[in-house]
Design an enzyme around this catalytic site. Structure first.
Site, PDB file in Angstrom:
ATOM      1  N   CYS A  75     -16.847   1.305  14.588  1.00  0.00           N
ATOM      2  CA  CYS A  75     -16.501   0.062  15.281  1.00  0.00           C
ATOM      3  C   CYS A  75     -15.705   0.347  16.563  1.00  0.00           C
ATOM      4  O   CYS A  75     -16.262   0.851  17.526  1.00  0.00           O
ATOM      5  CB  CYS A  75     -15.761  -0.871  14.329  1.00  0.00           C
ATOM      6  SG  CYS A  75     -15.698  -2.558  14.974  1.00  0.00           S
ATOM      7  N   TYR A  76     -14.411   0.078  16.595  1.00  0.00           N
ATOM      8  CA  TYR A  76     -13.633   0.392  17.801  1.00  0.00           C
ATOM      9  C   TYR A  76     -13.754   1.888  18.126  1.00  0.00           C
ATOM     10  O   TYR A  76     -13.856   2.272  19.295  1.00  0.00           O
ATOM     11  CB  TYR A  76     -12.170   0.003  17.586  1.00  0.00           C
ATOM     12  CG  TYR A  76     -11.266   0.344  18.750  1.00  0.00           C
ATOM     13  CD1 TYR A  76     -11.206  -0.467  19.877  1.00  0.00           C
ATOM     14  CD2 TYR A  76     -10.470   1.494  18.726  1.00  0.00           C
ATOM     15  CE1 TYR A  76     -10.380  -0.140  20.952  1.00  0.00           C
ATOM     16  CE2 TYR A  76      -9.640   1.821  19.790  1.00  0.00           C
ATOM     17  CZ  TYR A  76      -9.611   1.006  20.899  1.00  0.00           C
ATOM     18  OH  TYR A  76      -8.794   1.328  21.958  1.00  0.00           O
TER      19      TYR A  76
ATOM     20  N   LYS B 291      -3.325   4.673  -6.007  1.00  0.00           N
ATOM     21  CA  LYS B 291      -3.032   4.305  -7.398  1.00  0.00           C
ATOM     22  C   LYS B 291      -4.074   4.817  -8.402  1.00  0.00           C
ATOM     23  O   LYS B 291      -3.732   5.363  -9.449  1.00  0.00           O
ATOM     24  CB  LYS B 291      -2.949   2.775  -7.505  1.00  0.00           C
ATOM     25  CG  LYS B 291      -2.326   2.289  -8.773  1.00  0.00           C
ATOM     26  CD  LYS B 291      -0.846   2.389  -8.633  1.00  0.00           C
ATOM     27  CE  LYS B 291      -0.081   2.090  -9.860  1.00  0.00           C
ATOM     28  NZ  LYS B 291       1.366   2.123  -9.567  1.00  0.00           N
TER      29      LYS B 291
ATOM     30  N   HIS C  44     -19.436  -1.174   9.784  1.00  0.00           N
ATOM     31  CA  HIS C  44     -18.426  -0.539   8.915  1.00  0.00           C
ATOM     32  C   HIS C  44     -19.083   0.051   7.661  1.00  0.00           C
ATOM     33  O   HIS C  44     -19.328  -0.670   6.702  1.00  0.00           O
ATOM     34  CB  HIS C  44     -17.379  -1.583   8.491  1.00  0.00           C
ATOM     35  CG  HIS C  44     -16.473  -1.982   9.605  1.00  0.00           C
ATOM     36  ND1 HIS C  44     -15.250  -1.397   9.821  1.00  0.00           N
ATOM     37  CD2 HIS C  44     -16.635  -2.892  10.588  1.00  0.00           C
ATOM     38  CE1 HIS C  44     -14.686  -1.942  10.887  1.00  0.00           C
ATOM     39  NE2 HIS C  44     -15.508  -2.859  11.369  1.00  0.00           N
TER      40      HIS C  44
ATOM     41  N   SER D  93      10.898   4.600 -14.271  1.00  0.00           N
ATOM     42  CA  SER D  93      10.885   3.133 -14.413  1.00  0.00           C
ATOM     43  C   SER D  93      10.001   2.687 -15.569  1.00  0.00           C
ATOM     44  O   SER D  93      10.033   1.538 -15.968  1.00  0.00           O
ATOM     45  CB  SER D  93      10.363   2.509 -13.132  1.00  0.00           C
ATOM     46  OG  SER D  93       8.966   2.736 -13.031  1.00  0.00           O
ATOM     47  N   GLY D  94       9.193   3.604 -16.079  1.00  0.00           N
ATOM     48  CA  GLY D  94       8.261   3.217 -17.134  1.00  0.00           C
ATOM     49  C   GLY D  94       6.888   2.868 -16.581  1.00  0.00           C
ATOM     50  O   GLY D  94       5.951   2.611 -17.319  1.00  0.00           O
ATOM     51  N   GLY D  95       6.764   2.881 -15.247  1.00  0.00           N
ATOM     52  CA  GLY D  95       5.454   2.659 -14.641  1.00  0.00           C
ATOM     53  C   GLY D  95       4.674   3.964 -14.623  1.00  0.00           C
ATOM     54  O   GLY D  95       5.222   5.039 -14.912  1.00  0.00           O
ATOM     55  N   VAL D  96       3.396   3.866 -14.253  1.00  0.00           N
ATOM     56  CA  VAL D  96       2.549   5.049 -14.305  1.00  0.00           C
ATOM     57  C   VAL D  96       2.970   6.078 -13.240  1.00  0.00           C
ATOM     58  O   VAL D  96       2.879   7.295 -13.467  1.00  0.00           O
ATOM     59  CB  VAL D  96       1.048   4.657 -14.193  1.00  0.00           C
ATOM     60  CG1 VAL D  96       0.704   4.065 -12.842  1.00  0.00           C
ATOM     61  CG2 VAL D  96       0.155   5.835 -14.496  1.00  0.00           C
ATOM     62  N   ASP D  97       3.491   5.609 -12.098  1.00  0.00           N
ATOM     63  CA  ASP D  97       3.839   6.555 -11.027  1.00  0.00           C
ATOM     64  C   ASP D  97       5.028   7.436 -11.417  1.00  0.00           C
ATOM     65  O   ASP D  97       4.971   8.662 -11.315  1.00  0.00           O
ATOM     66  CB  ASP D  97       4.182   5.811  -9.726  1.00  0.00           C
ATOM     67  CG  ASP D  97       3.067   4.895  -9.268  1.00  0.00           C
ATOM     68  OD1 ASP D  97       1.928   5.106  -9.705  1.00  0.00           O
ATOM     69  OD2 ASP D  97       3.338   3.964  -8.487  1.00  0.00           O
ATOM     70  N   SER D  98       6.115   6.799 -11.859  1.00  0.00           N
ATOM     71  CA  SER D  98       7.283   7.619 -12.183  1.00  0.00           C
ATOM     72  C   SER D  98       7.038   8.434 -13.450  1.00  0.00           C
ATOM     73  O   SER D  98       7.515   9.568 -13.571  1.00  0.00           O
ATOM     74  CB  SER D  98       8.552   6.771 -12.294  1.00  0.00           C
ATOM     75  OG  SER D  98       8.455   5.859 -13.337  1.00  0.00           O
ATOM     76  N   SER D  99       6.274   7.881 -14.399  1.00  0.00           N
ATOM     77  CA  SER D  99       6.008   8.631 -15.632  1.00  0.00           C
ATOM     78  C   SER D  99       5.162   9.866 -15.336  1.00  0.00           C
ATOM     79  O   SER D  99       5.394  10.952 -15.887  1.00  0.00           O
ATOM     80  CB  SER D  99       5.283   7.755 -16.657  1.00  0.00           C
ATOM     81  OG  SER D  99       6.031   6.598 -16.902  1.00  0.00           O
TER      82      SER D  99
ATOM     83  N   GLY E 156     -10.474  -1.099  14.931  1.00  0.00           N
ATOM     84  CA  GLY E 156      -9.202  -1.610  15.440  1.00  0.00           C
ATOM     85  C   GLY E 156      -9.441  -2.915  16.161  1.00  0.00           C
ATOM     86  O   GLY E 156     -10.578  -3.217  16.551  1.00  0.00           O
TER      87      GLY E 156
ATOM     88  N   GLU F  78     -17.661   1.784   5.479  1.00  0.00           N
ATOM     89  CA  GLU F  78     -16.677   1.873   4.390  1.00  0.00           C
ATOM     90  C   GLU F  78     -16.597   0.620   3.539  1.00  0.00           C
ATOM     91  O   GLU F  78     -16.065   0.662   2.435  1.00  0.00           O
ATOM     92  CB  GLU F  78     -15.287   2.225   4.962  1.00  0.00           C
ATOM     93  CG  GLU F  78     -14.578   1.122   5.744  1.00  0.00           C
ATOM     94  CD  GLU F  78     -15.037   0.992   7.210  1.00  0.00           C
ATOM     95  OE1 GLU F  78     -16.125   1.483   7.543  1.00  0.00           O
ATOM     96  OE2 GLU F  78     -14.304   0.380   7.998  1.00  0.00           O
TER      97      GLU F  78
END
Ligand code: XMP
Length: 517
Positions: free
Chosen positions: A81-82, A373, A177, A231-237, A54, A179
């Site tokens: 870190c923080y 994603k 860090h 919508s035709g995107g991967v998420d809604s499909s 942070g 990560e």
């Protein structure tokens, strides 16, 4: 499922930590830093807690803090870190401003291996690392004195206490860090923590994720009539397939052709989903959207209007179908950027989250809300969605409405739609489409002078934006060969009569965002 939580102290890497933990195969979630001890104890199968980095100093008046009592609940804790400084500070140690900052790749020296083995036993955070490691630092303050019961495990020139541990309480801290990929063996450190110290099981696998979401769908909406914004995107499909597998005919997927969709999108959707058992309704609503947007130039207002018009359409369809639930393909990053976490500011009201009207009639259900994603893409693959959907670039909910700066008109939508298609087409031809996060065009609300066919022209410029990203949170512009950019530019000015100039956007995120609005 075993779980780790990341307490977010406002660091830009909180979600990266969570991603890395999930990549190891352990479920993780980001929570606000001041979550109470009782709330933490209530979390089922909580195996470990990570305190993020942070920007604050522990001595700042408004420095975010965690509840001190969390150090006594017997669950392993790792501060980064923080978070490392905060553990020391809250437990009676001392944090001070370093003589100078320590930024970038630094050499970390681990305490002598023999001493460490004796001192720390087998569950060491730094187990199986080299005596000298490259780590990535980004801080000013340092831990100057450790609390009682804690010991140093590694140092750098600048930070004598660069890593510490309290073996009895299983509390660990690292000033660097782990990560970020610049820390050479950062992943191993996170694995040591998640798997050996926390003993978390690696159950976060695609098959388990599907089973969990399926169980949730059964429990929440199994016997109800549901509509879904496709919508035709991967998420809604992906959401559509998951829900339809459980509730079948009770689901109606609604594709709204807003006039702000991609080139030949309606045909594409019909062709893809006509092969599935999904009940699909296509609603043509161009005029309605363009009318609602007439005269509007403010980006957030556009989002809200588009969001509201979508909902009006969904409400009408729902009434016809007697449905009372709307499923949306919202994913984790949509929610973060719309300001769901305490220390994240609302960057944009992504229409499928923050842009929804307050007085919604439909209940919203978001089966993918906790997924990143790449996790959704893995699910889509497992569910057998075609590659054309899985590898598709992200397309924002408000569509071309936020790629036309200034007022949105059907003519401008047509220009930017055709220009975006050319960008994608040239990327495909060059074999680069799947290697970039997104490639699209933006239309600016200005004109400039050009020369075409020996005559003066005064036309719109188009911005080409092609970017690389892993998770939408940060982006670099794609450093493509000039030949490809030239092919795109030539095609746009040749094929789109209203454009005489093409510029390439060379901004990263931050400070820019991916979209222009
Ligand atoms: P930004 O521009 O915020 O974009 O850096 C990050 C990712 O989110 C997409 N995006 C949106 N998606 N509704 C959406 O559903 C929105 O309002 C919206 N705004 C941006 C963007 O395309 C990128 O992939």
């Amino acid at each position: 499922m075993d779980k780790l939580v990341i307490l977010d102290f406002g660091g830009q890497y909180s979600h990266l930590i969570s991603r890395r933990i999930r990549d190891i195969g352990v479920y993780s979630e980001v929570l606000p830093s001041d979550v109470s001890k009782d709330e933490l104890i209530k979390i089922k199968d909580l195996k470990g807690i990570i305190l993020s980095g942070g920007a604050a100093s522990v001595y700042d008046d408004d420095a975010p803090k965690c509840n001190k009592s969390i150090f006594g609940i017997g669950i392993p804790i790792l501060g980064i870190c923080y978070g490392h400084q905060l553990i020391a500070y809250l437990n009676g140690g001392e944090v001070a401003l370093g003589e100078s900052g320590e930024y970038g790749i630094t050499e970390l020296r681990l305490l002598d291996r023999g001493r460490r083995a004796g001192l720390l036993g087998k569950n060491m955070l730094l187990n199986s690392l080299n005596t000298s490691e490259k780590v990535w630092m980004n801080h000013c303050d340092i831990v100057r004195k450790l609390p009682e019961g804690y010991s140093i495990t590694a140092s750098t020139d600048h930070s004598p206490i660069a890593a510490f541990e309290n073996g009895d309480k299983q509390i660990y801290g690292v000033q660097f860090h782990p990560e970020v990929t610049h820390t050479e063996h950062g992943n191993r450190i996170l694995e040591n923590f998640a798997l050996d110290i926390c003993n978390a099981k690696r159950d976060w696998k695609t098959s388990n994720i599907i089973a969990n979401i399926t169980a949730e769908i059964k429990q929440k909406i199994a016997s109800r009539k549901v509509i879904l914004g496709l919508s035709g995107g991967v998420d809604s499909s992906t959401s559509a397939l998951l829900v339809s597998r459980v509730i079948g005919e009770n689901l109606t997927a609604v594709y709204v052709d807003t006039g702000l969709m991609r080139y030949r999108e309606t045909e594409f959707i019909q062709q893809i989903f006509s092969k599935s058992s999904l009940k699909l309704r296509v609603i043509k609503a161009h005029e309605r959207f363009f009318n609602a947007l007439r005269g509007v130039t403010d980006p957030e207002e556009k989002r809200k209007i588009i969001g509201k018009t979508f909902i009006d359409v969904f409400d009408e369809v729902a009434e016809g179908e007697a449905a009372d639930v709307l499923v949306q393909g919202t994913i984790y990053s949509d929610r973060i950027e719309s300001g769901i976490t305490k220390h994240s500011s609302r960057i944009k009201s992504h229409h499928n989250v923050g842009g929804l009207p307050d007085n919604m009639k439909l209940e919203i259900y978001e089966p993918l809300r906790d997924l990143y994603k790449d996790e959704v893409r893995r699910l889509a693959m497992e569910l057998g969605l075609p590659d054309e959907i899985i590898t598709r670039h992200v397309f924002p909910g408000p569509g071309l409405g936020i790629r036309i700066l200034g007022e949105v008109t059907p003519e401008k939508a047509d220009i930017v739609r055709r220009a975006s298609f050319i960008v994608e087409d040239e990327l495909r031809k060059a074999g680069l489409y799947e290697r970039v996060w997104m490639g699209f065009a933006v239309l600016l609300p200005i004109k400039s002078v050009g020369i075409q066919g020996d005559a003066r022209s005064y036309k719109y410029p188009v911005v080409v934006r092609i970017i690389e990203s892993k998770d939408a949170m940060t982006t670099n512009f794609a450093k493509l060969p000039y030949e490809i950019l030239e092919a795109i530019s030539t095609r746009i000015t040749n094929e789109i009569h209203e454009v005489n100039r093409v510029v390439y956007d060379i901004s990263n995120k931050p400070p820019a965002t991916m979209e222009w609005e």
